[in-house]
Design an enzyme around this catalytic site. Structure first.
Site, short mmCIF file in Angstrom:
data_model
loop_
_atom_site.label_atom_id
_atom_site.label_comp_id
_atom_site.label_asym_id
_atom_site.label_seq_id
_atom_site.Cartn_x
_atom_site.Cartn_y
_atom_site.Cartn_z
N HIS A 188 0.82 -1.21 0.00
CA HIS A 188 0.00 0.00 0.00
C HIS A 188 0.86 1.26 0.00
O HIS A 188 0.52 2.26 -0.62
CB HIS A 188 -0.92 0.02 1.22
CG HIS A 188 -2.10 -0.87 1.05
ND1 HIS A 188 -2.93 -0.78 -0.03
CD2 HIS A 188 -2.59 -1.87 1.82
CE1 HIS A 188 -3.88 -1.68 0.07
NE2 HIS A 188 -3.68 -2.37 1.18
N ARG A 296 -7.99 -6.46 -12.05
CA ARG A 296 -7.59 -7.77 -11.53
C ARG A 296 -8.38 -8.02 -10.24
O ARG A 296 -8.02 -7.49 -9.20
CB ARG A 296 -6.10 -7.79 -11.20
CG ARG A 296 -5.18 -7.59 -12.37
CD ARG A 296 -3.73 -7.56 -11.87
NE ARG A 296 -2.83 -7.13 -12.91
CZ ARG A 296 -2.26 -7.94 -13.81
NH1 ARG A 296 -2.49 -9.22 -13.75
NH2 ARG A 296 -1.46 -7.46 -14.73
N ARG A 332 -12.12 -8.57 -14.93
CA ARG A 332 -11.74 -9.95 -15.21
C ARG A 332 -12.22 -10.84 -14.07
O ARG A 332 -12.03 -10.51 -12.90
CB ARG A 332 -10.21 -10.03 -15.33
CG ARG A 332 -9.70 -11.45 -15.36
CD ARG A 332 -8.24 -11.51 -15.70
NE ARG A 332 -7.39 -11.25 -14.55
CZ ARG A 332 -6.05 -11.28 -14.61
NH1 ARG A 332 -5.45 -11.54 -15.77
NH2 ARG A 332 -5.33 -11.04 -13.55
N GLU A 431 -4.74 -15.78 -23.98
CA GLU A 431 -3.41 -15.92 -23.38
C GLU A 431 -2.86 -17.33 -23.54
O GLU A 431 -1.77 -17.64 -23.08
CB GLU A 431 -3.41 -15.46 -21.91
CG GLU A 431 -4.63 -15.80 -21.11
CD GLU A 431 -4.67 -15.08 -19.74
OE1 GLU A 431 -3.70 -14.43 -19.35
OE2 GLU A 431 -5.70 -15.21 -19.08
N ASN A 454 1.32 -11.47 -21.22
CA ASN A 454 2.26 -12.02 -20.23
C ASN A 454 2.23 -13.54 -20.30
O ASN A 454 3.27 -14.20 -20.32
CB ASN A 454 1.88 -11.59 -18.81
CG ASN A 454 1.85 -10.09 -18.66
OD1 ASN A 454 2.39 -9.37 -19.49
ND2 ASN A 454 1.20 -9.61 -17.61
N ASP A 455 1.03 -14.09 -20.34
CA ASP A 455 0.91 -15.54 -20.43
C ASP A 455 1.10 -16.03 -21.86
O ASP A 455 1.73 -17.05 -22.09
CB ASP A 455 -0.44 -16.01 -19.86
CG ASP A 455 -0.40 -16.11 -18.35
OD1 ASP A 455 0.60 -16.63 -17.83
OD2 ASP A 455 -1.36 -15.66 -17.69
N ARG A 465 7.55 -17.25 -17.25
CA ARG A 465 7.74 -15.81 -17.10
C ARG A 465 8.44 -15.43 -15.80
O ARG A 465 8.84 -14.30 -15.61
CB ARG A 465 6.38 -15.09 -17.22
CG ARG A 465 5.38 -15.43 -16.14
CD ARG A 465 3.98 -15.01 -16.55
NE ARG A 465 3.46 -13.88 -15.78
CZ ARG A 465 2.19 -13.50 -15.77
NH1 ARG A 465 1.29 -14.13 -16.54
NH2 ARG A 465 1.79 -12.49 -15.06
N CYS A 502 -3.82 -6.46 -22.53
CA CYS A 502 -3.62 -5.98 -21.17
C CYS A 502 -2.37 -6.57 -20.52
O CYS A 502 -2.16 -6.44 -19.33
CB CYS A 502 -4.86 -6.26 -20.32
SG CYS A 502 -5.28 -8.01 -20.26
C1 PEP Z 1 -1.51 -11.60 -18.93
O1 PEP Z 1 -1.33 -12.81 -18.84
O2 PEP Z 1 -1.01 -10.89 -19.84
C2 PEP Z 1 -2.33 -10.90 -17.93
C3 PEP Z 1 -2.66 -9.64 -18.09
O3 PEP Z 1 -2.71 -11.59 -16.84
P1 PEP Z 1 -1.77 -11.90 -15.57
O4 PEP Z 1 -0.51 -11.08 -15.73
O5 PEP Z 1 -2.57 -11.55 -14.39
O6 PEP Z 1 -1.53 -13.37 -15.74
MG MG Z 2 -2.56 -13.99 -17.51
#
Ligand code: PEP
Ligand code: MG
Length: 561
Positions: A188, A296, A332, A431, A454-455, A465, A502
């Protein structure tokens, strides 16, 4: 020089203001049987006093920083109403005859240890909240109500750790920056530092041993460094850097209200923010976000000591929707599992958790939990434009199963006469490579896609990752990844559906021309990345962007774009 984690960018130069750690001495021996009632009464009184203080802190923070930040204290109040937490303390007093202060300390330590053992940094940092609450209760029990640690002149706050109560009490006009020995980027304190726009470094261990009150300090929030008693030359160099940064910040600020339109005016895209809590809405708006592209929701589950109920969730999502004042919010559904576990929910240990029972897979096996969230999201949709998306979708049957639960959730709300938006857009995250390759089939089932790069990058490249040893293979600009993205966008556009992204890729200004060239409609990223990405978009022509995409799709050396 101390190396820590840069929690909020920028450079702060000023005198150190040390916040010493409060020490409590608590007797651990059992009390006499006749004193148990007294200890129980002490607990009851301390809880009432703490609730009142937290209410005041809430009001004070509401006025100073807005509802988003004030909600930290609402969350603290909720912990004090949590039956599991309070029953454990009461049992320790009644059955083990512990004094009230030790019962609180021991119970809180148990929760803190559980949070700190979690892999996910966000979970670990929730321990700071429990510590803050316990400290407040114990201070009352020991008859030493919390002294607000504060600043009386401009300075840089240096502490072992800062609690949310500490940060809320700091006068904004004097606060130049923070440096703490513990904590992470999602604590925080870090969030608050970003919201207040001051430089902060956390996790710089050993600070308190060498820094004395009034020492000259440089906090470099970008490099995550704290320089103590710098020489004149270093100081001059940092002052120059600070001025350059301020000038750059002004330049970017001037773009805040402008649209993300390419230099030739041919294309305008939507720039949205990724946030994890209502507390981050203000920062998103301050950076010019036109919406939330990823809320999220796991934050709510991680902050709580048990599954959050429908009302709690509806209030939190509603706060984000209202805070965004008419701008779209993409919520989400729960993305838990993989590296994110909930301390109060039994989740099996798996050999490959990232390819295991996570996100939508887990929700479809826990339909009560899932529908509770769907009802809460639907309720928020009555307050403003909400779009909902399912994470980790691999096939159409999952979308249909999730939508069947959505239909049931709507019927449950209808039966109670509760309002929602019947036309709420429903999309999926892309993803998993299977979803990307079959995007044309999936597109028929949804209103939009949001690419979770990201995934998607980790699964496409088979490069975890989180594994630093193979980080060189985690290549967002690899032609394989870009070709998947192109296919997803084309497949959706052919059916009149929009596509956002995202993952972190969307927040990289260097990749913005490529993604523009591929036809991405919405870019969603951490709020502080928005200005630079907007500048990148506004300074490129569509023709150049198309060329950049063509080249990248063929580039043999994607790790060196
Ligand atoms: C992603 O996978 O790009 C994503 C936004 O979700 P997270 O980073 O929460 O897995
Ligand atoms: Mg993800």
């Amino acid at each position: 020089m101390y190396q820590g984690i840069g929690a909020s960018g920028g450079i702060a130069i000023g005198r150190a203001c040390l916040f010493a750690q409060a020490q409590e001495t608590i007797c651990q021996a059992p009390v006499a049987p006749q004193d148990v009632a007294r200890e129980q009464a002490l607990l009851t009184r301390a809880v009432a006093q703490a609730q009142e203080e937290l209410g005041q802190l809430y009001e004070q923070t509401l006025r100073a920083l807005g509802r988003e930040h004030a909600m930290v204290f609402e969350a603290h109040q909720m912990v004090l109403q949590d039956p599991l937490f309070m029953e454990e303390i009461t049992r320790a007093i009644q059955e083990e005859r512990l004094c009230a202060a030790y019962a609180v300390r021991r119970t809180a330590d148990g929760y803190i240890a559980q949070f700190e053992a979690m892999d996910d940094a966000y979970f670990r940092e929730r321990s700071a909240d429990i510590r803050d609450i316990a400290h407040r209760l114990i201070a009352h029990m020991l008859g030493q109500p919390l002294q607000a640690r504060t600043l009386e002149a401009p300075g840089i706050v240096v502490a072992h750790d800062l609690t949310p109560s500490d940060t809320a009490n700091l006068p904004k006009q004097y606060l130049l920056g923070f440096a703490t020995e513990v904590g992470g980027a999602t604590a925080h304190t870090a969030i608050l530092a970003r919201a207040m726009g001051v430089a902060a470094v956390v996790g710089a261990s050993g600070l308190m041993e060498t820094i004395a009150q009034g020492d000259m300090l440089i906090v470099d929030g970008d490099a995550g460094q704290v320089l103590v008693r710098p020489d004149a030359e270093t100081l001059a160099a940092y002052r120059q850097k600070q001025q350059r940064q301020q000038a750059r910040r002004k330049e970017l600020e001037a773009l805040r209200a402008l649209p993300a339109t390419t230099a030739c005016g041919a294309r305008t895209v939507e720039l949205a923010a990724n946030i994890g809590a209502p507390g981050e809405v203000a920062a998103a708006l301050a950076q010019g976000a036109q919406g939330v592209g990823l809320l999220r929701t796991e934050f709510l589950y991680m902050d709580a000591l048990q599954l959050p109920d429908e009302d709690t969730q509806a209030a939190a999502y509603g706060a984000v929707v209202q805070g965004m004042a008419g701008r779209p919010v993409v919520i989400r559904t729960l993305d838990i599992g993989g590296d994110k576990k909930l301390p109060y929910l039994a989740m099996p240990d798996e050999a490959n958790p990232f390819m295991g029972w996570r996100a939508i897979r887990m929700c479809l096996d826990n339909t009560e939990l899932f529908r509770t969230q769907l009802r809460a999201i639907l309720r928020a949709s009555a307050l403003g434009p909400v779009r909902m998306m399912y994470p980790m979708i691999s096939c159409v049957s999952e979308v249909r199963a999730a939508n069947a639960e959505l239909t049931r959730a709507r019927a449950e709300l209808d039966a109670r006469g509760v309002a929602y938006d019947p036309a709420m857009q429903v999309g999926v995250m892309i993803e998993i490579p299977a979803a990307a390759v079959a995007a044309d089939i999936l597109a028929r089932e949804v209103d939009f896609f949001s690419i979770g790069s990201n995934d998607l990058v980790q699964y496409t490249m088979a490069a975890d990752r989180m594994n630093e040893r193979i980080a060189h293979l985690y290549q967002p600009a690899h032609p394989a990844v870009l070709r998947l993205i192109r296919y997803v966008i084309d497949a959706a556009h052919q059916q009149g559906k929009w596509v956002g992204m995202c993952g972190e890729m969307a927040g990289d200004p260097a990749l913005a021309p490529i993604l523009l060239g591929l036809g991405l409609d919405e870019f969603s990223m951490s709020p502080q990345r928005l200005p630079e990405v907007k500048q990148a978009i506004r300074s490129v022509r569509m023709q150049q962007a198309a060329l950049a995409a063509e080249e990248a799709l063929q580039c043999p050396l994607a790790d060196k774009p």
